[in-house]
Design an enzyme around this catalytic site. Structure first.
Site, PDB file in Angstrom:
ATOM      1  CE  LYS A  70      -6.624 -10.844  -0.798  1.00  0.00           C
ATOM      2  NZ  LYS A  70      -5.909  -9.433  -0.415  1.00  0.00           N
ATOM      3  CB  SER A  90      -5.631  -9.428   3.153  1.00  0.00           C
ATOM      4  OG  SER A  90      -5.653  -9.050   2.040  1.00  0.00           O
ATOM      5  CB  SER A 125      -3.034  -6.945   1.118  1.00  0.00           C
ATOM      6  OG  SER A 125      -3.690  -6.718   2.406  1.00  0.00           O
TER       7      SER A 125
END
Length: 449
Positions: free
Chosen positions: A80, A154, A178
């Site tokens: 990420k 996210s 997330s």
């Protein structure tokens, strides 16, 4: 099973077996690059390692093939883009914020030292603020189930990269859910470890006291293998702590099930979760009915209490200097932090401590808590209509976990009658990862199969 440049990449365990039979990391790298090229324009990636860099990494690993192989030898993974990878920019999905890290995040370095191959950096809700996967200037990932379903956020790109078969596992972060919501929306496993078990050094903070590095994988065993590599104290992380993973509870497992759940009128999702509950009731050693009010109250503190000010604390200077470079929905969430003072913060902390005590008593009666990961699903168009309200719906059953110092594993549990992904989560007290994985194997994965 044949693995090569055109085969869909296998999970960690399958790749390890294939390497033992003669597969080479160069073949895996070439296959990953080919599959990424085939999905051009899908908003999964923000940056990728250059092909020559990846092939050089593969060649370096192949030179070690004559000796004992490290645990993640030749395993491709994604990161990420709020987690540092040396040689690639860290943007947190905000181009103006981008910087070039001098070193890998501790979690990334541990994976590389274990032989893994970092393919690139994935898309996310800007500054890891959101659960939808649509809050990014780099585009909005769609769930692998299609139908314009949000990918969840996210950690949107990381989840899709695994679910689409681009990599064997991926790192995300999880503050409000997330690392679990995207797993549910893409039919994969999302493991959210205990606070401090995995280092957050080299991670752009969202809410520093609550942030976790999370793992996306195709199955529970792969997630556990990755966690084995990541879990270690880190002197570079002031939030790091180490505790013994609890041993799996000997069957039969005591499962807490909520007395009442709100599925936003989604009868198909309610029916799918009811089927999971029926299976668990028949398989568990004991079922403990529990109210959810205290847990939901704790979750409300994350965005409806002073913890939103902790998000602002990390980004206040950047937000003041570059207000126009932050997405309006992200800026609106962060600016709410200005409405809290120290008195409000202490009042909330005192109430949270009471809610933590209630939660400890729950886990004296039960080994794990079973919940739907999300109460319903939304399309990208539906999120655009109500970006904040529907984001909160997606976090209803996830956002209390870190405030209450819980570990969690989200696992796929089939689909609704109309074909949407269904995910459930097992939660337990700090350092209960082994117990959660064992219980998920016993109670959920068999049902999903």
């Amino acid at each position: 099973m044949q693995l090569g440049s055109t085969a869909r990449p296998a999970g960690v365990a399958a790749l390890r077996d294939a390497y033992a039979r003669g597969l080479r990391p160069r073949e895996v790298v070439d296959g990953v690059l080919e599959r990424i090229a085939d999905r051009n324009g899908d908003a999964v990636w923000i940056s990728l390692a250059e092909p020559e860099v990846l092939r050089a990494r593969a060649a370096e690993l192949e030179e070690r093939a004559d000796g004992p192989l490290p645990p993640l030898y030749g395993i491709p993974f994604a990161v990420k883009d709020n987690i540092d990878v040396a040689g690639l920019p860290t943007t947190a999905a905000c181009p103006t914020f981008a910087y070039s890290p001098a070193a890998d995040a501790t979690a990334v370095r541990r994976l590389l030292d274990a032989g893994a191959i970092a393919i690139g950096k994935t898309n996310l809700d800007q500054f890891a603020t959101g659960l939808t996967g649509v809050r990014s200037p780099y585009g909005a990932c769609e769930s692998v189930f299609g139908g314009d379903l949000v990918s969840g956020g996210s950690s949107s790109g990381s989840a899709v990269a695994v679910a689409a078969g681009l990599v064997a596992f991926a790192l995300g972060t999880d503050t409000a859910g997330s690392g679990r919501v995207p797993a549910a929306m893409n039919g994969i496993v999302g493991l959210k470890p205990t606070r401090g078990l995995v280092s957050t050094a080299g991670v752009v903070p969202a809410c520093r006291s609550l942030d976790r590095v999370s793992i996306f994988a195709n199955d529970l065993d792969d997630a556990a293998t990755v966690l084995d590599v990541l879990a270690a104290p880190d002197p570079a992380d002031p939030w790091s702590r180490h505790g013994p993973w609890s041993r799996p509870a000997s069957p039969p497992v005591r499962v807490a099930i909520a007395e009442e759940l709100d599925f936003e009128g989604d009868t198909a999702y309610a029916a799918a979760f009811a089927a999971v509950v029926a299976h668990v009731r028949a398989s568990a050693g004991a079922v403990v009915e529990t109210p959810l009010g205290p847990l939901l109250e704790a979750g409300d503190l994350l965005y409806g209490g002073p913890w939103v000010a902790e998000r602002l604390a990390e980004l206040d200077g950047f937000l003041r200097e570059y207000p126009g470079d932050v997405l309006p929905v992200t800026r609106a969430v962060l600016e709410r932090g200005r409405g809290y003072d120290a008195v409000a913060a202490f009042r909330a902390r005192h109430r949270l401590q009471e809610l933590r005590a209630w939660t400890r008593r729950l886990f004296e009666r039960a080994d794990v808590l079973l919940l739907p990961t999300v109460p319903t699903t939304f399309t990208r168009a539906e999120i655009a209509e109500q970006p904040i309200a529907r984001n909160l719906v997606l976090g209803r059953y996830t956002q209390f976990a870190n405030l209450l110092d819980l570990a969690a594993v989200a696992v796929p549990a089939g689909t609704t009658a109309d074909g949407r992904p269904v995910g459930v989560t097992l939660l337990g007290p700090a350092f209960s990862e082994a117990r959660l994985i064992s219980a998920a194997h016993e109670l959920i994965s068999r049902e999903a199969a």
